[in-house]
Design a protein around this motif. Sequence first.
Motif, short mmCIF file in Angstrom:
data_model
loop_
_atom_site.label_atom_id
_atom_site.label_comp_id
_atom_site.label_asym_id
_atom_site.label_seq_id
_atom_site.Cartn_x
_atom_site.Cartn_y
_atom_site.Cartn_z
N LYS A 1 114.93 90.63 50.68
CA LYS A 1 113.51 90.31 50.85
C LYS A 1 112.81 90.13 49.51
O LYS A 1 111.69 89.61 49.46
CB LYS A 1 112.83 91.39 51.70
CG LYS A 1 113.37 91.41 53.13
CD LYS A 1 112.78 92.52 53.97
CE LYS A 1 113.40 92.52 55.36
NZ LYS A 1 112.88 93.61 56.22
N GLN B 1 121.59 92.23 55.86
CA GLN B 1 121.64 93.64 56.21
C GLN B 1 120.44 94.43 55.73
O GLN B 1 120.50 95.65 55.59
CB GLN B 1 122.94 94.25 55.66
CG GLN B 1 124.20 93.59 56.22
CD GLN B 1 125.47 94.18 55.63
OE1 GLN B 1 125.63 95.40 55.57
NE2 GLN B 1 126.38 93.33 55.20
N CYS B 2 119.34 93.76 55.45
CA CYS B 2 118.14 94.48 55.01
C CYS B 2 117.46 95.21 56.17
O CYS B 2 116.77 96.22 55.95
CB CYS B 2 117.14 93.51 54.36
SG CYS B 2 117.63 92.92 52.73
N GLY B 3 117.64 94.69 57.37
CA GLY B 3 117.01 95.32 58.52
C GLY B 3 115.50 95.35 58.40
O GLY B 3 114.87 94.38 57.97
N LYS B 4 114.92 96.49 58.73
CA LYS B 4 113.46 96.64 58.69
C LYS B 4 112.94 97.14 57.34
O LYS B 4 111.74 97.31 57.16
CB LYS B 4 113.01 97.60 59.80
CG LYS B 4 113.29 97.09 61.21
CD LYS B 4 112.79 98.07 62.25
CE LYS B 4 113.07 97.55 63.66
NZ LYS B 4 112.59 98.51 64.70
N CYS B 5 113.85 97.39 56.41
CA CYS B 5 113.44 97.92 55.11
C CYS B 5 112.55 96.93 54.36
O CYS B 5 112.86 95.75 54.26
CB CYS B 5 114.68 98.23 54.28
SG CYS B 5 114.31 98.87 52.62
N VAL B 6 111.44 97.44 53.84
CA VAL B 6 110.52 96.60 53.05
C VAL B 6 110.18 97.31 51.73
O VAL B 6 109.13 97.06 51.14
CB VAL B 6 109.23 96.27 53.83
CG1 VAL B 6 109.51 95.34 54.99
CG2 VAL B 6 108.54 97.56 54.32
N THR C 1 106.85 96.61 49.18
CA THR C 1 105.75 97.56 49.00
C THR C 1 105.74 98.18 47.60
O THR C 1 104.70 98.68 47.15
CB THR C 1 105.84 98.69 50.04
OG1 THR C 1 107.13 99.33 49.94
CG2 THR C 1 105.69 98.12 51.45
N GLU D 1 108.74 87.61 53.02
CA GLU D 1 110.15 87.99 52.89
C GLU D 1 110.93 86.87 52.20
O GLU D 1 110.98 85.75 52.68
CB GLU D 1 110.75 88.28 54.27
CG GLU D 1 110.19 89.54 54.91
CD GLU D 1 110.92 89.92 56.18
OE1 GLU D 1 111.93 89.26 56.51
OE2 GLU D 1 110.47 90.87 56.86
#
Length: 377
Positions: free
Chosen positions: A157, A190-195, A199, A209
């Motif tokens: 992202k 494979q980042c999934g929901k990680c942000v 942030t 993203e």
Amino acid sequence: MMLDYQQLANDIKQWGKDLGFQHVGICDVDLSKHEAQLQRWLDAGYHGEMDWMARHGMMRARPAELLPGTVRVISVRMNYLPPEAGFAQTLKQPEKAYISRYALGRDYHKLVRNRLKQLGQRIEQVAGAFGYRPFVDSAPILERPLAEKAGLGWTGKHSLILSEDAGSWFFLGELLIDLPLPTDEPVDHQCGKCVACITSCPTQAIVAEGVVDARRCISYLTIELDGPIPEEFREAMGNRIYGCDDCQLVCPYNRQSAITDEPDYHCRPQLYQQDLLTLFHWDEATFLKNTEGSPIRRIGHLKWLRNLSVAIGNAPYAPELLNALIERKGLDSMLDEHLDWSIRRQIARRDEARVDVVTNKTQRLIRIVEKGLPRDA
């Protein structure tokens, strides 16, 4: 003699590893699905003053236009994470200078390019004369989509390529060839929901993203931008004087990244965790000597001082820092503007510190009187 292209592809991957590349993948040259996104990014002006991004247009997504006859791209990865990095500690010490991890050793461009050239020569010994050309961040080419297509990782992202076993602490390089080798498969995202990367960006440069507005990115501001750094971003820069790694430092996949085997990428002592004041005192001759063979050298002494002056403006007050800023005045009008900003901030912190001293003394006297103790207690 007919070539066994599958065997040649297998051999190329081994030869690449023998040359110090941790991953070698092969892909075709079709990047057409990236053209619309590239055009939107350019139309939004996210490339800032990097005019070459727009000048070459869609050639960046068309490797065959860059080297006619190209049908495959060999994409390589070389790890650069140095041992005993300790960079998070540097960020916590505002009087120290933070330099991006990739820039603390030797300039990677020549090293990776020479290895790619050797790989091409090794292929030539088996395949005979063929068309090839190495590239390392040196031509209008979308290296990250190519790396993703060749199976080296997925686009995180933060827009960087991520590998499950190596994180993102690696350089990329490409060898364009005219041999129809079998291609590799991309890996799943494979980042999934990680942000975390989004942030944590100090200047909110990751606007969507996988989309970075370079005009807000500290790496762009400290390296690519030639003029004044916009005042709105200076405080957020902290002590980062060349590049920024925040989006990588917080990435879970970088927690177990492998240390590089290349001694050329190890930290140079004259750059590693140095005081801002030490680096600010370098004259141009010292700067050129201490950055010889380093990617830092290309920004020049003036931008080096510009970046350092901003970092000093963000540091706690110290009389030697304030004096150093004042003594640098008059060298260049662009630099003077940053010096004035930092001088004002140092003076404000000095005055705040004096108020704190007075307040602390007053509070202590009140406690003494309340306890009925002698005034000299």
